[in-house]
Design a protein around this motif. Sequence first.
Motif, PDB file in Angstrom:
ATOM      1  N   VAL A 182       0.843  -1.207   0.000  1.00  0.00           N
ATOM      2  CA  VAL A 182       0.000   0.000   0.000  1.00  0.00           C
ATOM      3  C   VAL A 182       0.874   1.252   0.000  1.00  0.00           C
ATOM      4  CG1 VAL A 182      -1.639   1.347   1.379  1.00  0.00           C
ATOM      5  CG2 VAL A 182      -2.011  -1.102   1.032  1.00  0.00           C
ATOM      6  N   TRP A 183       1.939   1.251   0.816  1.00  0.00           N
ATOM      7  CA  TRP A 183       2.855   2.403   0.801  1.00  0.00           C
ATOM      8  C   TRP A 183       3.444   2.619  -0.592  1.00  0.00           C
ATOM      9  CZ3 TRP A 183       5.474   0.438   5.869  1.00  0.00           C
ATOM     10  CH2 TRP A 183       4.843   1.020   6.969  1.00  0.00           C
ATOM     11  N   MET A 184       3.932   1.538  -1.208  1.00  0.00           N
ATOM     12  CA  MET A 184       4.526   1.654  -2.536  1.00  0.00           C
ATOM     13  C   MET A 184       3.480   2.059  -3.570  1.00  0.00           C
ATOM     14  SD  MET A 184       7.754   1.180  -2.315  1.00  0.00           S
ATOM     15  CE  MET A 184       8.066   1.110  -4.079  1.00  0.00           C
ATOM     16  N   ALA A 185       2.280   1.483  -3.475  1.00  0.00           N
ATOM     17  CA  ALA A 185       1.224   1.795  -4.434  1.00  0.00           C
ATOM     18  C   ALA A 185       0.833   3.271  -4.365  1.00  0.00           C
ATOM     19  CB  ALA A 185       0.009   0.909  -4.176  1.00  0.00           C
ATOM     20  N   LEU A 186       0.735   3.809  -3.141  1.00  0.00           N
ATOM     21  CA  LEU A 186       0.399   5.228  -2.990  1.00  0.00           C
ATOM     22  C   LEU A 186       1.504   6.124  -3.543  1.00  0.00           C
ATOM     23  CD1 LEU A 186      -1.182   5.251   0.593  1.00  0.00           C
ATOM     24  CD2 LEU A 186      -2.357   5.681  -1.572  1.00  0.00           C
ATOM     25  N   LEU A 187       2.753   5.726  -3.298  1.00  0.00           N
ATOM     26  CA  LEU A 187       3.877   6.496  -3.843  1.00  0.00           C
ATOM     27  C   LEU A 187       3.854   6.491  -5.367  1.00  0.00           C
ATOM     28  CD1 LEU A 187       6.527   8.057  -3.459  1.00  0.00           C
ATOM     29  CD2 LEU A 187       7.718   5.856  -3.348  1.00  0.00           C
ATOM     30  N   TYR A 188       3.620   5.323  -5.959  1.00  0.00           N
ATOM     31  CA  TYR A 188       3.566   5.221  -7.415  1.00  0.00           C
ATOM     32  C   TYR A 188       2.360   5.974  -7.968  1.00  0.00           C
ATOM     33  CZ  TYR A 188       7.408   1.951  -8.167  1.00  0.00           C
ATOM     34  OH  TYR A 188       8.653   1.387  -8.270  1.00  0.00           O
ATOM     35  N   TRP A 189       1.234   5.882  -7.267  1.00  0.00           N
ATOM     36  CA  TRP A 189       0.024   6.552  -7.729  1.00  0.00           C
ATOM     37  C   TRP A 189       0.212   8.071  -7.732  1.00  0.00           C
ATOM     38  CZ3 TRP A 189      -4.778   7.872  -4.450  1.00  0.00           C
ATOM     39  CH2 TRP A 189      -5.810   8.341  -5.281  1.00  0.00           C
ATOM     40  N   GLY A 190       0.755   8.611  -6.632  1.00  0.00           N
ATOM     41  CA  GLY A 190       0.995  10.051  -6.563  1.00  0.00           C
ATOM     42  C   GLY A 190       1.966  10.512  -7.640  1.00  0.00           C
ATOM     43  N   THR A 191       3.025   9.741  -7.857  1.00  0.00           N
ATOM     44  CA  THR A 191       4.016  10.093  -8.876  1.00  0.00           C
ATOM     45  C   THR A 191       3.412  10.015 -10.280  1.00  0.00           C
ATOM     46  OG1 THR A 191       5.750   9.184  -7.451  1.00  0.00           O
ATOM     47  CG2 THR A 191       6.319   9.568  -9.751  1.00  0.00           C
ATOM     48  N   PHE A 192       2.599   8.991 -10.526  1.00  0.00           N
ATOM     49  CA  PHE A 192       1.957   8.840 -11.831  1.00  0.00           C
ATOM     50  C   PHE A 192       1.012  10.009 -12.105  1.00  0.00           C
ATOM     51  CE2 PHE A 192      -1.565   7.039 -14.428  1.00  0.00           C
ATOM     52  CZ  PHE A 192      -0.830   6.775 -15.584  1.00  0.00           C
ATOM     53  N   ILE A 193       0.278  10.452 -11.092  1.00  0.00           N
ATOM     54  CA  ILE A 193      -0.617  11.604 -11.251  1.00  0.00           C
ATOM     55  C   ILE A 193       0.178  12.840 -11.649  1.00  0.00           C
ATOM     56  CG2 ILE A 193      -2.057  13.232  -9.950  1.00  0.00           C
ATOM     57  CD1 ILE A 193      -3.179  10.853  -8.411  1.00  0.00           C
ATOM     58  N   ILE A 194       1.343  13.027 -11.033  1.00  0.00           N
ATOM     59  CA  ILE A 194       2.191  14.174 -11.365  1.00  0.00           C
ATOM     60  C   ILE A 194       2.636  14.125 -12.816  1.00  0.00           C
ATOM     61  CG2 ILE A 194       4.452  15.216 -10.938  1.00  0.00           C
ATOM     62  CD1 ILE A 194       4.063  14.491  -7.974  1.00  0.00           C
ATOM     63  N   PHE A 195       3.093  12.982 -13.275  1.00  0.00           N
ATOM     64  CA  PHE A 195       3.656  12.887 -14.627  1.00  0.00           C
ATOM     65  C   PHE A 195       2.610  12.727 -15.726  1.00  0.00           C
ATOM     66  CE2 PHE A 195       7.557  11.677 -12.213  1.00  0.00           C
ATOM     67  CZ  PHE A 195       8.321  12.757 -12.636  1.00  0.00           C
ATOM     68  N   THR A 196       1.335  12.706 -15.337  1.00  0.00           N
ATOM     69  CA  THR A 196       0.269  12.761 -16.335  1.00  0.00           C
ATOM     70  C   THR A 196      -0.424  14.118 -16.322  1.00  0.00           C
ATOM     71  OG1 THR A 196      -1.286  11.764 -14.743  1.00  0.00           O
ATOM     72  CG2 THR A 196      -0.190  10.275 -16.297  1.00  0.00           C
ATOM     73  N   ALA A 197       0.176  15.085 -15.631  1.00  0.00           N
ATOM     74  CA  ALA A 197      -0.450  16.401 -15.488  1.00  0.00           C
ATOM     75  C   ALA A 197      -0.396  17.222 -16.770  1.00  0.00           C
ATOM     76  CB  ALA A 197       0.216  17.164 -14.346  1.00  0.00           C
ATOM     77  N   GLY A 198       0.531  16.928 -17.656  1.00  0.00           N
ATOM     78  CA  GLY A 198       0.648  17.687 -18.910  1.00  0.00           C
ATOM     79  C   GLY A 198       1.430  16.912 -19.947  1.00  0.00           C
TER      80      GLY A 198
END
Length: 324
Positions: A68-84
């Motif tokens: 869950v910790w890793m998934a949240l880290l990956y999810w937050g990072t993925f959201i950032i890199f799909t911002a534009g």
Amino acid sequence: MEVFQIIIGILIILITFLDFFHTTFSGRGFGFLSGALNRLLNNMILQNRSRSIFNFSGLTHLLITSFVWMALLYWGTFIIFTAGDEMVINSTTHLPATTVQRFYFTCYLLSTLGIGDFIPGNQTSQVLAGILSFTGFVLITTGLTYLLSVVQAVLGKKELSFLLSTMGCDVEQIYKFYKQEDDLSGFVSDAENLRQLILKNASSYLAFPMVNYFLSKERDSALIVQLAALHEVLEVLKMDWAPNTIEHTKINVVINAIEQYLKLGLESPEDAPDKLDSLTTLRSFWRKYGYVYKRYSDMDRRLTASLRYAGWNWKEVYRLKEQQ
């Protein structure tokens, strides 16, 4: 919209790290996310005590919480890199990466592999990529260190459980073990060492809260069962000695250590049932040796809650032959 999405991703990552470091470094138990997750997992596992998953409860908690910790880290990072579109581009064609490619970029960025076929496309992305690659390294390395510490704490917990189990397999045998010497000289000489071992394991409750969920169906390796049995015997033995005697003092020293162990745990007296009828019946056993032991205390409720939390009960603590 792009800035808002980046902020959302950063907030998810910050919450993840706050929960992670609170659990692994603070010495104050679980963070709020991991605490809620592990309580839910524990309830599910306790409902399946007869199944083999119970013996792997601690490993299940550890792996799922880490995931869950890793998934949240990956999810937050993925959201950032799909911002534009320019957040991630192909290093050769400089065309914007697809959604799948951005996920791929996120994975190798956080794992610090540095393949290089996709790169940050603007300065904002470059700054964030540098910071986030470091966070992935920190989470992975710290997580591995924490894992080793948890394993050591679990081994210490089992070591104390096995030590206490050598005194007897039920309260009657433990009582006879200590009554071999009328002056309790053996107990008096070992009391300080026993106190230190109990307090050492108590600190694991807060420093490594995951240790609490390494449950066992085997009585000899269930520390809370061994401590509950020892507590019952010591409360009875204490009746033989005046408050100003060394024997009474040493008995209280160990009882206080058990109390401290319980206070640092995940359970509270409120988790125990209002009535402890089964304990009343079981304690009538001591009349056989001339003791009247009926009173209830905060310790009784803490022990009851802790036993329930680990899938045990007072009948299994006493384990009297006539009840088997």
